[in-house]
Design a protein around this motif. Structure first.
Motif, PDB file in Angstrom:
ATOM      1  N   SER A 163       0.838  -1.190   0.000  1.00 43.46           N
ATOM      2  CA  SER A 163       0.000   0.000   0.000  1.00 43.46           C
ATOM      3  C   SER A 163       0.873   1.240   0.000  1.00 43.46           C
ATOM      4  CB  SER A 163      -0.919   0.015   1.222  1.00 43.46           C
ATOM      5  OG  SER A 163      -1.489   1.295   1.400  1.00 43.46           O
ATOM      6  N   CYS A 164       0.547   2.182  -0.890  1.00 34.91           N
ATOM      7  CA  CYS A 164       1.344   3.409  -0.952  1.00 34.91           C
ATOM      8  C   CYS A 164       1.257   4.196   0.350  1.00 34.91           C
ATOM      9  CB  CYS A 164       0.925   4.271  -2.131  1.00 34.91           C
ATOM     10  SG  CYS A 164      -0.830   4.710  -2.160  1.00 34.91           S
ATOM     11  N   LEU A 165       0.187   4.003   1.130  1.00 35.59           N
ATOM     12  CA  LEU A 165       0.085   4.705   2.409  1.00 35.59           C
ATOM     13  C   LEU A 165       1.113   4.191   3.405  1.00 35.59           C
ATOM     14  CD1 LEU A 165      -3.794   4.985   2.779  1.00 35.59           C
ATOM     15  CD2 LEU A 165      -2.185   6.624   1.789  1.00 35.59           C
ATOM     16  N   LEU A 166       1.495   2.919   3.283  1.00 39.06           N
ATOM     17  CA  LEU A 166       2.574   2.394   4.113  1.00 39.06           C
ATOM     18  C   LEU A 166       3.918   3.004   3.730  1.00 39.06           C
ATOM     19  CD1 LEU A 166       1.692  -1.427   4.229  1.00 39.06           C
ATOM     20  CD2 LEU A 166       1.633   0.149   6.163  1.00 39.06           C
ATOM     21  N   ALA A 167       4.044   3.388   2.458  1.00 40.53           N
ATOM     22  CA  ALA A 167       5.289   4.010   1.999  1.00 40.53           C
ATOM     23  C   ALA A 167       5.420   5.429   2.511  1.00 40.53           C
ATOM     24  CB  ALA A 167       5.351   3.988   0.477  1.00 40.53           C
ATOM     25  N   THR A 168       4.327   6.205   2.389  1.00 36.82           N
ATOM     26  CA  THR A 168       4.405   7.628   2.724  1.00 36.82           C
ATOM     27  C   THR A 168       4.356   7.886   4.223  1.00 36.82           C
ATOM     28  OG1 THR A 168       2.009   7.834   2.425  1.00 36.82           O
ATOM     29  CG2 THR A 168       3.405   8.320   0.530  1.00 36.82           C
ATOM     30  N   LYS A 169       3.787   6.964   4.986  1.00 40.65           N
ATOM     31  CA  LYS A 169       3.637   7.150   6.440  1.00 40.65           C
ATOM     32  C   LYS A 169       4.959   7.545   7.116  1.00 40.65           C
ATOM     33  CE  LYS A 169       2.716   6.168  10.877  1.00 40.65           C
ATOM     34  NZ  LYS A 169       1.991   7.069  11.779  1.00 40.65           N
ATOM     35  N   PRO A 170       6.027   6.721   7.062  1.00 41.69           N
ATOM     36  CA  PRO A 170       7.237   7.099   7.805  1.00 41.69           C
ATOM     37  C   PRO A 170       7.979   8.273   7.203  1.00 41.69           C
ATOM     38  CG  PRO A 170       7.660   5.135   6.514  1.00 41.69           C
ATOM     39  CD  PRO A 170       6.189   5.421   6.372  1.00 41.69           C
ATOM     40  N   ILE A 171       7.899   8.412   5.872  1.00 41.64           N
ATOM     41  CA  ILE A 171       8.588   9.531   5.223  1.00 41.64           C
ATOM     42  C   ILE A 171       7.986  10.852   5.686  1.00 41.64           C
ATOM     43  CG2 ILE A 171       9.080  10.626   3.003  1.00 41.64           C
ATOM     44  CD1 ILE A 171       8.994   7.794   1.757  1.00 41.64           C
ATOM     45  N   CYS A 172       6.660  10.929   5.671  1.00 39.70           N
ATOM     46  CA  CYS A 172       6.001  12.164   6.103  1.00 39.70           C
ATOM     47  C   CYS A 172       6.150  12.388   7.606  1.00 39.70           C
ATOM     48  CB  CYS A 172       4.525  12.130   5.720  1.00 39.70           C
ATOM     49  SG  CYS A 172       4.226  12.166   3.945  1.00 39.70           S
ATOM     50  N   ASP A 173       5.995  11.329   8.396  1.00 36.13           N
ATOM     51  CA  ASP A 173       6.127  11.471   9.852  1.00 36.13           C
ATOM     52  C   ASP A 173       7.489  11.993  10.255  1.00 36.13           C
ATOM     53  OD1 ASP A 173       3.570  10.534  10.138  1.00 36.13           O
ATOM     54  OD2 ASP A 173       4.097   8.712  11.239  1.00 36.13           O
ATOM     55  N   SER A 174       8.529  11.602   9.516  1.00 31.12           N
ATOM     56  CA  SER A 174       9.882  12.042   9.869  1.00 31.12           C
ATOM     57  C   SER A 174      10.055  13.543   9.677  1.00 31.12           C
ATOM     58  CB  SER A 174      10.923  11.277   9.037  1.00 31.12           C
ATOM     59  OG  SER A 174      10.875  11.658   7.671  1.00 31.12           O
ATOM     60  N   LYS A 175       9.090  14.177   8.998  1.00 29.03           N
ATOM     61  CA  LYS A 175       9.126  15.626   8.786  1.00 29.03           C
ATOM     62  C   LYS A 175       8.036  16.348   9.580  1.00 29.03           C
ATOM     63  CE  LYS A 175      10.946  14.867   4.133  1.00 29.03           C
ATOM     64  NZ  LYS A 175      10.751  15.001   2.667  1.00 29.03           N
ATOM     65  N   THR A 176       6.832  15.796   9.586  1.00 29.10           N
ATOM     66  CA  THR A 176       5.718  16.492  10.234  1.00 29.10           C
ATOM     67  C   THR A 176       5.797  16.417  11.761  1.00 29.10           C
ATOM     68  OG1 THR A 176       4.324  14.513  10.077  1.00 29.10           O
ATOM     69  CG2 THR A 176       4.165  16.120   8.289  1.00 29.10           C
ATOM     70  N   LEU A 177       6.119  15.251  12.302  1.00 26.59           N
ATOM     71  CA  LEU A 177       6.125  15.118  13.766  1.00 26.59           C
ATOM     72  C   LEU A 177       7.238  15.938  14.423  1.00 26.59           C
ATOM     73  CD1 LEU A 177       5.155  11.346  14.254  1.00 26.59           C
ATOM     74  CD2 LEU A 177       3.685  13.384  14.282  1.00 26.59           C
ATOM     75  N   PRO A 178       8.459  15.964  13.882  1.00 27.38           N
ATOM     76  CA  PRO A 178       9.449  16.888  14.447  1.00 27.38           C
ATOM     77  C   PRO A 178       9.002  18.348  14.360  1.00 27.38           C
ATOM     78  CG  PRO A 178      10.551  15.231  13.124  1.00 27.38           C
ATOM     79  CD  PRO A 178       9.075  15.070  12.881  1.00 27.38           C
ATOM     80  N   TRP A 179       8.293  18.708  13.275  1.00 34.50           N
ATOM     81  CA  TRP A 179       7.796  20.080  13.166  1.00 34.50           C
ATOM     82  C   TRP A 179       6.838  20.373  14.317  1.00 34.50           C
ATOM     83  CZ3 TRP A 179       3.546  23.041  13.244  1.00 34.50           C
ATOM     84  CH2 TRP A 179       3.631  24.343  12.757  1.00 34.50           C
ATOM     85  N   ILE A 180       5.899  19.469  14.582  1.00 29.07           N
ATOM     86  CA  ILE A 180       4.935  19.685  15.668  1.00 29.07           C
ATOM     87  C   ILE A 180       5.649  19.720  17.009  1.00 29.07           C
ATOM     88  CG2 ILE A 180       2.918  18.729  16.841  1.00 29.07           C
ATOM     89  CD1 ILE A 180       2.180  17.449  14.090  1.00 29.07           C
ATOM     90  N   LYS A 181       6.591  18.823  17.202  1.00 30.39           N
ATOM     91  CA  LYS A 181       7.351  18.778  18.454  1.00 30.39           C
ATOM     92  C   LYS A 181       8.058  20.103  18.719  1.00 30.39           C
ATOM     93  CE  LYS A 181      10.849  15.854  20.735  1.00 30.39           C
ATOM     94  NZ  LYS A 181      12.023  16.730  20.879  1.00 30.39           N
ATOM     95  N   GLU A 182       8.596  20.710  17.667  1.00 31.33           N
ATOM     96  CA  GLU A 182       9.360  21.940  17.832  1.00 31.33           C
ATOM     97  C   GLU A 182       8.493  23.196  17.767  1.00 31.33           C
ATOM     98  OE1 GLU A 182      12.521  22.040  18.675  1.00 31.33           O
ATOM     99  OE2 GLU A 182      12.527  19.840  18.676  1.00 31.33           O
ATOM    100  N   ASN A 183       7.379  23.136  17.068  1.00 29.18           N
ATOM    101  CA  ASN A 183       6.612  24.358  16.771  1.00 29.18           C
ATOM    102  C   ASN A 183       5.207  24.395  17.356  1.00 29.18           C
ATOM    103  OD1 ASN A 183       8.420  25.861  14.690  1.00 29.18           O
ATOM    104  ND2 ASN A 183       8.352  23.757  13.932  1.00 29.18           N
ATOM    105  N   GLY A 184       4.858  23.400  18.162  1.00 25.20           N
ATOM    106  CA  GLY A 184       3.522  23.394  18.748  1.00 25.20           C
ATOM    107  C   GLY A 184       3.212  24.643  19.547  1.00 25.20           C
TER     108      GLY A 184
END
Length: 467
Positions: free
Chosen positions: A413-434
């Motif tokens: 599933s392409c969603l399994l592909a994009t999940k970790p790639i996007c999380d590695s960018k979005t979650l650090p952003w939230i952690k730093e910019n919340g």
């Protein structure tokens, strides 16, 4: 020498835990707390024993204070990348491991050759986080100063499309061709993929196509609540009129992903109420909405919705009642608990959402981060809450879906592909910019395949905002 790459993503939020990723001849150990890591390994044929043997084992192991609490593996062919035996081969087998006070959530994507801008390397992510079954009780204990503060101080983890966590109901409907015919008429991506094959081939591959388009969660609702989810969006509707007459499944309300039926609404409410009864300080928010649901999937009447809700709440014998959007916006945590309004349910709220069709249709997450950079209190103003949507909708890119389906195995599933790639960018952003978000407005962080890293970022921001 032939080799196949695996990109390994990790996050640890429990002291004393380690993650070890390994392939023949090499291993990487991660133990830093609350660090988003990305490391690369290769299944290299030069490190595989035996003449003309090109298959090696990729594995990860999670330990807590030296004791193993999770181990998963799969054989990978270094020449063609094909998967052999192992526990990571099927998405159905990739359910979170709950070990008392620790939850290990993980996933694996079989990349194939990396066509349509999808990654060439297999993708594996592992998050080790506390069991967050009672995280609200921990950050805002009864009688504490934190509990007296507005509920809107919380950051709530959310499972995107909670109703699409398995193929049980969709699979039952696919026993006839009705759903296939409906999806070809209303979904351009499905129609394009189906147009590449004969009708018999489409019917044979329909479960893979549907799964690739619609399955966004892997765990049971009970496990997702234990991971930490406290916000859900549910689209309750009856089966499409072209399908409903066949009665492939009981005639009741189901989560609707376009015309694809997911979890039954009755089961969703039952399991949520059961969880809340077992965890008396937790509060769950549910928004009902119908965007993307075809008109031919009959919407429930107000009487239907009241009956479903009352039936679900009846087992609580008065210990639970439904709260409203106004309650969520205006009451304190302690007030909601005292008034037993721990299941907040409302319809079609005009929240501020970071989602756009263009921005979230990505395979690398960069456009999602660009949207996050535009968030500020001015754009949040006047909205009941903010919904940060981390998940990519690569399913809106026809070539991506076509490749995922036509190269289909149970982990493509392409969603399994994009999940970790996007999380590695979005979650650090939230952690730093919340902290740049409006402090008094509820924040939702939504994600596919909800994991402990997403939940931990939210719990930590909730803790900070309640200090």
């Amino acid at each position: 020498m032939p080799s196949k790459g695996i990109q390994c993503y990790s996050y640890i939020a429990v002291p004393g835990c380690q993650i070890e990723f390994s392939v023949p001849g090499e291993a990487i150990t991660k133990d830093q707390l609350r660090v988003f890591s990305s490391d690369h390994l290769e299944i290299d044929s030069k490190n595989i024993q035996g003449h003309f043997n090109f298959t090696g084992t990729f594995a990860f192991k999670v330990t807590q204070n030296g004791n193993q609490i999770a181990y998963e593996h799969v054989e990978i062919n270094a020449v063609n990348g094909n998967l052999g035996a192992g526990s990571l081969k099927s998405m159905d087998d990739q359910q979170s491991r709950i070990s008392n006070d620790v939850i290990v959530s993980y996933g694996f994507y079989d990349s194939g050759a990396g066509i349509a801008d999808l990654p060439k390397s297999d993708q594996c992510w592992v998050a080790v986080a506390p069991n967050y079954s009672a995280w609200m009780a921990q950050v805002a204990p009864q009688g504490s100063p934190q509990a007296s503060k507005p509920f809107s101080k919380f950051f709530l983890p959310a499972a995107h499309d909670i109703g699409m966590n398995n193929m049980q109901n969709a699979g039952a409907v696919l026993q006839s061709s009705a759903l296939i015919d409906v999806m070809k008429s209303i979904n351009s991506v499905f129609a394009k993929v189906a147009g590449m094959m004969t009708h018999s081939a489409v019917k044979a591959l329909a479960p893979n196509i549907i799964a690739g388009l619609a399955i966004t969660q892997k765990d049971t609702l009970q496990a997702i609540l234990s991971i930490g989810a406290r916000y859900f969006e549910f689209r309750p509707a009856y089966l499409h009129t072209a399908i409903r007459g066949h009665q492939p499944i009981p005639d009741e309300l189901y989560f609707s992903h376009s015309a694809i039926p997911g979890m039954s609404y009755k089961q969703f409410l039952h399991d949520t109420v059961e969880f809340l009864m077992q965890h008396p300080d937790e509060i769950v928010v549910v928004q009902l909405r119908w965007d993307g649901v075809p008109a031919d999937c009959a919407h429930p009447s107000n009487e239907d919705m009241a009956n479903y809700l009352n039936e679900a709440l009846a087992v609580s014998n008065g210990s639970l009642s439904a709260g409203s959007l106004d309650d969520m916006r205006n009451l304190s945590i302690s007030d909601l608990r005292a008034q037993h309004k721990r299941l907040i349910l409302f319809v079609n709220s005009d929240s501020f959402s970071t989602y756009t069709d263009e921005g979230n249709a990505t395979v690398n997450g960069d456009t999602i981060v660009a949207q996050l950079n535009n968030i500020n209190p001015d754009v949040q103003a006047g909205k009941p809450f903010t919904n940060i949507q981390c998940q990519a909708t690569a399913t809106n890119i026809p070539d991506v879906v076509a490749y995922s389906v036509l190269a289909a195995d149970a982990s493509s599933s392409c969603l399994l592909a994009t999940k970790p790639i996007c999380d590695s960018k979005t979650l650090p952003w939230i952690k730093e910019n919340g902290g740049r978000l409006a402090d008094g407005q509820l924040v939702i962080v939504m994600n596919d395949f909800l994991d402990g890293a997403t939940a931990d970022v939210c719990v930590e921001w909730s803790r900070r905002r309640l200090e």
